[in-house]
Every structure is written in C-alpha cells, then in structure tokens.
Write a protein that holds these residues in place. Structure first.
Motif, mmCIF file in Angstrom:
data_model
loop_
_atom_site.group_PDB
_atom_site.id
_atom_site.type_symbol
_atom_site.label_atom_id
_atom_site.label_comp_id
_atom_site.label_asym_id
_atom_site.label_seq_id
_atom_site.Cartn_x
_atom_site.Cartn_y
_atom_site.Cartn_z
ATOM 1 N N PRO A 104 0.842 -1.207 0.000
ATOM 2 C CA PRO A 104 0.000 0.000 0.000
ATOM 3 C C PRO A 104 0.875 1.255 0.000
ATOM 4 O O PRO A 104 1.994 1.230 0.503
ATOM 5 N N PHE A 105 0.378 2.355 -0.522
ATOM 6 C CA PHE A 105 1.166 3.583 -0.619
ATOM 7 C C PHE A 105 0.410 4.737 0.038
ATOM 8 O O PHE A 105 -0.809 4.710 0.186
ATOM 9 N N GLU A 106 1.171 5.764 0.424
ATOM 10 C CA GLU A 106 0.580 6.972 0.990
ATOM 11 C C GLU A 106 0.162 7.916 -0.133
ATOM 12 O O GLU A 106 0.788 7.948 -1.199
ATOM 13 N N GLU A 107 -0.876 8.715 0.140
ATOM 14 C CA GLU A 107 -1.359 9.658 -0.874
ATOM 15 C C GLU A 107 -0.251 10.634 -1.282
ATOM 16 O O GLU A 107 -0.062 10.919 -2.471
ATOM 17 N N ASP A 108 0.496 11.159 -0.291
ATOM 18 C CA ASP A 108 1.568 12.123 -0.594
ATOM 19 C C ASP A 108 2.659 11.480 -1.435
ATOM 20 O O ASP A 108 3.254 12.126 -2.299
ATOM 21 N N GLU A 109 2.941 10.201 -1.167
ATOM 22 C CA GLU A 109 3.973 9.491 -1.931
ATOM 23 C C GLU A 109 3.582 9.404 -3.404
ATOM 24 O O GLU A 109 4.395 9.641 -4.303
ATOM 25 N N LEU A 110 2.300 9.066 -3.649
ATOM 26 C CA LEU A 110 1.819 8.972 -5.025
ATOM 27 C C LEU A 110 1.866 10.331 -5.722
ATOM 28 O O LEU A 110 2.334 10.447 -6.860
ATOM 29 N N LEU A 111 1.395 11.371 -5.031
ATOM 30 C CA LEU A 111 1.361 12.709 -5.646
ATOM 31 C C LEU A 111 2.773 13.226 -5.926
ATOM 32 O O LEU A 111 3.027 13.822 -6.977
ATOM 33 N N THR A 112 3.686 13.005 -4.980
ATOM 34 C CA THR A 112 5.060 13.478 -5.172
ATOM 35 C C THR A 112 5.729 12.771 -6.345
ATOM 36 O O THR A 112 6.373 13.400 -7.195
ATOM 37 N N LEU A 113 5.564 11.447 -6.403
ATOM 38 C CA LEU A 113 6.178 10.666 -7.476
ATOM 39 C C LEU A 113 5.584 11.048 -8.839
ATOM 40 O O LEU A 113 6.313 11.198 -9.829
ATOM 41 N N SER A 114 4.275 11.251 -8.871
ATOM 42 C CA SER A 114 3.610 11.640 -10.119
ATOM 43 C C SER A 114 4.075 13.019 -10.573
ATOM 44 O O SER A 114 4.340 13.245 -11.762
ATOM 45 N N ARG A 115 4.188 13.950 -9.610
ATOM 46 C CA ARG A 115 4.636 15.304 -9.956
ATOM 47 C C ARG A 115 6.041 15.285 -10.539
ATOM 48 O O ARG A 115 6.330 15.935 -11.545
ATOM 49 N N ARG A 116 6.949 14.510 -9.923
ATOM 50 C CA ARG A 116 8.328 14.429 -10.413
ATOM 51 C C ARG A 116 8.377 13.832 -11.825
ATOM 52 O O ARG A 116 9.102 14.303 -12.701
ATOM 53 N N ALA A 117 7.587 12.782 -12.041
ATOM 54 C CA ALA A 117 7.567 12.149 -13.361
ATOM 55 C C ALA A 117 7.037 13.102 -14.424
ATOM 56 O O ALA A 117 7.582 13.184 -15.534
#
Length: 458
Positions: A104-117
C-alpha cells in the motif's frame, strides 16, 4: 492550459478508483483494466504518465511497459506492485520505467512521485520540441547547394513529405541519401514519431532477421528476453532501410509481406503485430538491373519504388563545392575549436577539379582533415591529400591508363611549385632557394601555366 493526462492500468476496480480519487483534482485521469486497453489509449490519446500494475491478466506489466515505450518513448511509466523484487525492478528500469510504487502507498507518496515524473515529461517534451525544430532546419541546411538538381530535390522532398507513401531514394555512396530520408521525415506528419535507420549490410546475417522483426523469449539460443525489432520501434514514425539491395532473398519475401499487410511477426512468435510505419528505402545500386538478374524481387521493387527520389553525385554539381566546403569548415571550426577562414584560391581550384568518387562524404572527410591539420587560418594546397591536389594523374594511375610522361611531369611540377609558393607567401626568391631554381625560371613557369600571385592585377 490542458492538464496532464494520467493513465491508470490495474485489473482491480477498487485500486483504479483510489488512484482516480487522489489524482483527479490535479490531472486528467483515464483508467483501464488490462494491457491491450492501455495500448489502445496510448495510440489514440496524448498520455503523459502511466501508473502500471505489474500483475495484469494476459499481457503482464513488463510487456506493456516495453510496448508503451515502443509507441512513445517519452511517456513516463511508474510501475505499481504489491511485492517489490530487485529482479523485476532492474528489468523495468532497463526498459525505461521512471520509478516504482509499492502497495500500500501513501497519498503524498503517489502525488510526489507523479509530480516528479510529469516534470521530467514536460522538460523532455520541451527539449524534444527544440531539438525537432533544430533538426528540421539542420536536415535542410545539410542538403547544401544551389545547383538546379538540388533545388529540384528540395521541392520533391517537400511534396513527398506531406504524404506517408513509400519512397525509394537512389544515389551513389556518399551522396547523402539518409539526409534526404531524414528531411522527408522531419517535414512530414510523422515528424514527432521516431526515425529509425537500419542498414542490413552492416548487420551480421545471423542477426538481421531478429534486428528487423524482433524475437520472443527463447526463440533461439541467447534469446533470454523478448526484443522488439526495428519495425515495431518505428511505430508511428519512419523506418529508413539503407542499402536495401543487400537484403537476402528470404528477407525480401518477409519485407514484401510487411509492406502489404502492415504487420510483423517476431522470430519465435505466433501472432502478428500491427504496425503504423512509413517506409523509406535507399540503394546505391541499380535495383532494376538486380531484378533482371534475379537478385531482387520484382514485386518488392515496385512496392518500394512508389515515389523515386534521385540524389545527384557531387561531380554533376561541382559548382556546389565552394558552398559545401564553407559549410563543413564552419561546422568543423565549432567541433574542433579552430578558426579556419577558408581554402586558398589554389586549394579551392584543386577541390573543384577533383572528381569526388566518394561524393559529399569524401569531401566532408577531406575538409575535416584539413581543418584539424591546418597550421594557419587558410587551408593551403599542401594541406590537401595528394590524390585531391593531383586529380588527373591519380585517376589515371588508379585506372592503369597510359600516362603521358611530359604532361604528368609538368602537372606534378606545377603542384609542387604552387605548394612551395603558398608556404613562403609567394616570395619568389625564397621559393627559388627551396626549389634550387632561379626566381626568373619560376616567373617563366608561372607565366606558362597562366598562374598569378594572389592580389596581382597583371
């Protein structure tokens, strides 16, 4: 301004909904349950980021990743998995995945990774745009010349580029056939797709089929993983087949089928793969003669020769030599941090007198050598290779023709005298000392040859 598009690929509807709830305030979200659906979306839409589950029904995440990258190498892909294994991570990174996200992942982790990509995607798009603009200008600039044949070639490139029809470029080795192919690609509707060049003559016979068509894992000894061939890698763009006349007869049959059916089958594969590719072929041989000899398939020849484009040899547009020399000197000055102004009149005359059997490529190499080795700001006659500065005699010797001794001696003497004069700044006294002849004898010789010192009016 349009929002970035994120494609979510997961067979679990609950997971897809979770991604949508987290991302839809920031991005346009599209979700599909499997690999084929993902590929359909990538083909039909402008996708910026893919969140891709490793475990999918049918086509697994690694295969989907490979095929997405074949369609559009610039799309960023984040792989999502419940179990992060080193082996899978290495395979994914080799295929171009941006990063990993473990459930499972944290919401902030997903948003940060998506933003960087997406930031990298935006940057790569900007760089790709600037490069394509430069490349378009570069390709046209590289086809240098003012001869009517070159003007006609520019016009034909512009006409052909507007369509996706197959083109056959013919011309001697070194005339710039690949430059013409690139110019057609960059001026056409597929300019944003890949330009994949392949020369069958430069690939070992045992590898050529795998290089062109790709192979499945285990198709032969050493095939440890699936590999996409050049046809699939050119998806949405242009495939340039250089020296097409060297293709083996069994591969000619397979190429004909690709041109007819617009699909390929990988080595060891069991199902065809549809392709959307423009084909441009080139040859330095007479394919029609090869057809007559039975060395090239007639049906393939007519499939390729839909629009013929002929690139003239340099000897037929010799007046373009000064333009090409200037072009190459400016380029090589930048490459080698030199400040060469140009050739001397004698050196330029020798360059224009030479027949250039290797065409523009040979001229390019000669100029590069001169720029690298020249001591001063001007390329002198003695900086040129001997076969260029003594073209008639070199040609005759190579052809083993009868060589008139008096004529050869006089021509050779002329070139030696001119080289020495250039070296000493046209000081006849100093040149006479080096050559061990009186300066008045030099004056007589120069008058007989019709040669005057640079800047002299009489």
């Amino acid at each position: 301004m349009a929002r970035p598009v994120v494609l979510v690929v997961d067979d679990d509807p609950g997971v897809r909904e979770s991604f949508r709830l987290i991302l839809e305030d920031h991005y346009e979200v599209v979700d599909v349950p499997d690999g084929p659906g993902a590929l359909d979306v990538v083909r039909a839409s402008a996708v910026d980021l893919v969140l891709l589950d490793i475990r999918l029904p049918g086509m697994d995440g690694i295969e989907v990743l490979e095929r997405i990258k074949a369609l559009d190498e610039g799309i960023e892909v984040i792989l999502v998995t419940a179990v992060k294994t080193v082996r899978t991570a290495v395979a994914a990174m080799k295929l171009g995945a941006f990063d990993y996200l473990t459930k499972p992942f944290e919401e902030d982790e997903l948003l940060t990774l998506s933003r960087r990509a997406l930031e990298r995607r935006a940057l790569e798009r900007e760089v790709a745009f600037l490069r394509s603009e430069l490349a378009r200008a570069h390709d046209l600039d590289e086809i240098v010349g003012r001869h009517p044949a070159i003007d006609k070639l520019h016009g034909l490139i512009a006409q052909v580029a507007r369509t996706s029809t197959t083109v056959l470029i013919t011309g001697e080795s070194g005339t710039g056939k690949e430059l013409v192919a690139r110019a057609i690609h960059h001026q056409g509707p597929r300019r944003d797709g890949p330009f994949v060049a392949v020369n069958p003559a430069a690939i070992a016979e045992t590898l050529i089929e795998s290089e062109l068509f790709g192979h499945e894992k285990g198709a032969f000894t050493g095939a440890h993983q699936r590999k996409l061939g050049k046809f699939e890698l050119a998806q949405g763009g242009t495939l340039f087949l250089d020296e097409i006349g060297t293709l083996r007869s069994e591969l000619q049959v397979k190429l004909l089928r690709v041109l007819q059916e617009r699909e390929v089958e990988r080595v060891g594969g069991t199902r065809p793969v549809k392709i959307d590719v423009r084909f441009i072929a080139a040859t330095n041989t007479n394919l029609k003669e090869a057809v007559g000899r039975g060395a090239f398939r007639e049906d393939l020849y007519y499939r390729l020769n839909v629009v013929p484009v002929v690139v003239p040899p340099l000897r037929e547009r010799i007046q373009d030599v000064p333009l090409l020399v200037d072009h190459f000197i400016r380029r090589d000055n930048r490459r080698f941090h030199k400040r060469i102004d140009g050739p001397s009149p004698e050196a330029l005359a020798a360059l224009q007198a030479y027949r250039w059997p290797g065409n523009v490529r040979e001229l390019e190499n000669v100029v590069e050598r001169c720029v690298v080795l020249a001591d001063g700001p001007v390329i002198q006659l003695n900086d040129l290779p001997l076969d260029v500065s003594l073209p008639q005699q070199a040609t005759k010797v190579r052809a083993a023709e009868a060589l008139p001794l008096n004529e050869a001696t006089d021509q050779f003497e002329r070139q030696i005298v001119l080289r020495v004069l250039e070296r000493v700044g046209w000081n006849l006294t100093e040149a006479g000392r080096i050559l061990e002849v009186h300066r008045n004898s030099l004056r007589v010789k120069l008058a007989r040859w019709g040669v005057r010192a640079p800047g002299s009016e009489h």
